[in-house]
Design an enzyme around this catalytic site. Structure first.
Site, mmCIF file in Angstrom:
data_model
loop_
_atom_site.group_PDB
_atom_site.id
_atom_site.type_symbol
_atom_site.label_atom_id
_atom_site.label_comp_id
_atom_site.label_asym_id
_atom_site.label_seq_id
_atom_site.Cartn_x
_atom_site.Cartn_y
_atom_site.Cartn_z
ATOM 1 C CD GLN A 15 -35.061 -25.344 -83.282
ATOM 2 O OE1 GLN A 15 -36.335 -24.891 -83.540
ATOM 3 N NE2 GLN A 15 -33.823 -24.614 -83.381
ATOM 4 N NE ARG A 36 -26.933 -28.071 -66.676
ATOM 5 C CZ ARG A 36 -27.668 -27.627 -65.804
ATOM 6 N NH1 ARG A 36 -27.737 -27.657 -64.748
ATOM 7 N NH2 ARG A 36 -29.019 -26.926 -66.420
ATOM 8 C CB SER A 128 -24.678 -17.775 -83.209
ATOM 9 O OG SER A 128 -25.816 -17.076 -83.276
ATOM 10 C CD GLU A 130 -28.323 -12.515 -82.590
ATOM 11 O OE1 GLU A 130 -27.804 -11.553 -82.223
ATOM 12 O OE2 GLU A 130 -29.440 -12.620 -82.963
ATOM 13 C CE1 TYR A 156 -26.194 -18.060 -77.928
ATOM 14 C CE2 TYR A 156 -26.758 -16.433 -79.635
ATOM 15 C CZ TYR A 156 -26.458 -17.870 -79.294
ATOM 16 O OH TYR A 156 -26.611 -18.882 -80.068
ATOM 17 C CG HIS A 186 -31.649 -23.095 -87.009
ATOM 18 N ND1 HIS A 186 -30.448 -22.067 -86.701
ATOM 19 C CD2 HIS A 186 -31.331 -23.952 -86.022
ATOM 20 C CE1 HIS A 186 -29.605 -22.597 -85.975
ATOM 21 N NE2 HIS A 186 -30.015 -24.056 -85.438
ATOM 22 N N GLY A 192 -37.840 -23.932 -78.080
ATOM 23 C CA GLY A 192 -38.325 -23.511 -76.940
ATOM 24 C C GLY A 192 -39.339 -22.291 -77.004
ATOM 25 C CG PHE A 195 -36.189 -19.101 -79.054
ATOM 26 C CD1 PHE A 195 -34.950 -18.378 -79.318
ATOM 27 C CD2 PHE A 195 -35.850 -20.296 -78.125
ATOM 28 C CE1 PHE A 195 -33.667 -18.822 -78.761
ATOM 29 C CE2 PHE A 195 -34.662 -20.632 -77.407
ATOM 30 C CZ PHE A 195 -33.490 -19.826 -78.037
ATOM 31 C CB THR A 197 -40.281 -18.363 -84.240
ATOM 32 O OG1 THR A 197 -39.165 -19.112 -83.491
ATOM 33 C CG2 THR A 197 -39.499 -17.448 -85.023
ATOM 34 N NE ARG A 286 -33.947 -9.861 -77.602
ATOM 35 C CZ ARG A 286 -33.687 -10.887 -78.582
ATOM 36 N NH1 ARG A 286 -32.975 -10.321 -79.506
ATOM 37 N NH2 ARG A 286 -34.201 -11.764 -78.354
ATOM 38 C CD GLU A 289 -33.802 -6.444 -81.389
ATOM 39 O OE1 GLU A 289 -33.159 -7.080 -82.029
ATOM 40 O OE2 GLU A 289 -34.703 -6.384 -80.342
#
Length: 340
Positions: A15, A36, A128, A130, A156, A186, A192, A195, A197, A286, A289
Site C-alpha cells: 500500500q 521478490r 509502527s 504497534e 509483529y 494509515h 490489502g 486488513f 478497514t 487475537r 488485543e
C-alpha cells in the site's frame, strides 16, 4: 545540470509504496522498486499501473541480493517499507514475521553500509505504532509521542521494535542518515483485503451491489488513530529532506473505533443500521488485543511542517468509493439496488 535523485523502495507492491512511488515520480525521482521473485503475483498489475517504476529483483531476507541491488542502483534515498505487516498473521507465523520484518531492516542497513554509501544515502525506516502496544496508557488525550515507552503486544510489534532499534543503532554507531517514522494506522484504496478497514469497505461495496449478504468480524471496540496513507508517505519524504535524521510520529491525534468505521462506511451507501450485516467470528479474535492507539504528531507538525489533509470521513469515503468502482468493474457494470 541538476542531479536527478534516485529512490529505492522496498515492499514496492504494498500500500504505502504504491502511494510513495506515485508521489516521488511526480517529484521527478528515478523510482526503483525492490520486488521478490520473477513470478510475484502482484507484478503484472503493478507494472501496468506504474510503468515509470524500475523494478529490480531482490529479497530483504537475502543480504547478498540486497548488497548487489544497492551497489547497482546507488540510491540517494532508501524507503524501507517491506514487512509482513498484518498483526493477526504474526501470531500464526511469528518466526517468519521476525525474519522479514525485523531482520530485513538490518539487512537493508548493512547493504547500504557495505556498498560504501553510509555517508551519502538517506534511509527511511517504517516503524509502527504497534511498538507501543496500548499498555501503560497514562496520557489520556495526548497520545503516544517519540518519547513514550514501548510495550509491543504481538510478534509483529516486537519485530518492528527490533527494526526500529537497529535503525537507531546504525544512526548512532555509523553516523548514517536513518530516520524512523512511527506511523499510526494509515489506510486507503490500496490497502490489502486482509486488513479490517479494507475488509469492511469491500464488503460494504459488495453488499450495496447485492453480491454479498454480510461480513464476519472480530471485536469491534478497539480504537485506532486512522489516517490516509497518501498523507503519510508525504511525511516519510519530508523526514529525508530534513537536515538531521530523527524519529517522528505520524498520526492524526484522534481515535475512532471499528464500530465508528462501520458507521461511516455503511452511511456511504445509505444504511443507518449496520448491525444486521455484521457477524462475530471468534476465529478472528487475537491472543492479545490492543485497546487503543492514539498518536501525537506535534513534532512532525512543528519540525517538518507535516499535516494530514484527509479526515476520517474522507478516508472512509475514498475506500468505499474505490471498492464500489472495483466491484462494478468485476461484474460488468451491475446496476445498483436501493440499499437504504
Amino acid at each position: 545540470m541538476t542531479h536527478r535523485r534516485t529512490a529505492l523502495i522496498t515492499g514496492i507492491t504494498g500500500q504505502d509504496a504504491r502511494h510513495l512511488s506515485e508521489f516521488l515520480h511526480e517529484k521527478d525521482y528515478d523510482v526503483v522498486g525492490l520486488i521478490r521473485g520473477q513470478n510475484n503475483p502482484r507484478r503484472p498489475e503493478f507494472v501496468a499501473s506504474r510503468p515509470y517504476v524500475r523494478l529490480v529483483e531482490g529479497d530483504v531476507t537475502d543480504p547478498v541480493s540486497l548488497v548487489r541491488v544497492v551497489d547497482a542502483v546507488g540510491p540517494d534515498e532508501v524507503y524501507h517499507l517491506a514487512a509482513l505487516s498484518h498483526v493477526g498473521y504474526s501470531f500464526s507465523n511469528p518466526t517468519l514475521t521476525s525474519v522479514v520484518t525485523g531482520q530485513g531492516a538490518l539487512n537493508i542497513l548493512e547493504a547500504v553500509r557495505l556498498a560504501g554509501l553510509s555517508s551519502t544515502t538517506r534511509i527511511y525506516q517504517a516503524s509502527s505504532s504497534e511498538m507501543f502496544g496500548g499498555l501503560d496508557y497514562n496520557r489520556p488525550g495526548k497520545g503516544y509521542d517519540e518519547d513514550s515507552l514501548f510495550h509491543p503486544r504481538s510478534p509483529y510489534g516486537v519485530a518492528k521494535l527490533t527494526a526500529h532499534w537497529i535503525a537507531r543503532n546504525y544512526r548512532e554507531s555509523y553516523g548514517m542518515f536513518v530516520s524512523c517514522g512511527i506511523a499510526f494506522n494509515h489506510e486507503g484504496e490500496h490497502r490489502g483485503e486482509e486488513f479490517v478497514t479494507r475488509k469492511i469497505s469491500r464488503a460494504v461495496a459488495r453488499i450495496h451491489l447485492g453480491l454479498q449478504d454480510s461480513i464476519d468480524l472480530g471485536v469491534l471496540w478497539p480504537k485506532r488513530d486512522w489516517g490516509y496513507a497518501g498523507d503519510y508517505v508525504r511525511g516519510m519524504w519530508q523526514m529525508l529532506q530534513h537536515d538531521q535524521p530523527d524519529d517522528f510520529v505520524l498520526a492524526t491525534g484522534e481515535t475512532r473505533s471499528i464500530e465508528e468505521f462501520l458507521d461511516a462506511a455503511f452511511a456511504r451507501i445509505g444504511v443507518d443500521d449496520w448491525h444486521p450485516y455484521v457477524r462475530l467470528d471468534e476465529s478472528l479474535l487475537r491472543p492479545a488485543e490492543v485497546d487503543i492507539l492514539l498518536g501525537n504528531p506535534a513534532k512532525a507538525e512543528s519540525v517538518l511542517g507535516w499535516r494530514r489533509e484527509v479526515d476520517f470521513e474522507g478516508l472512509v469515503d475514498r475506500m468505499v468509493s474505490a471498492d464500489l468502482d472495483r466491484e462494478r468493474a468485476r461484474v460488468g457494470g451491475v446496476t445498483e439496488p436501493a440499499t437504504a
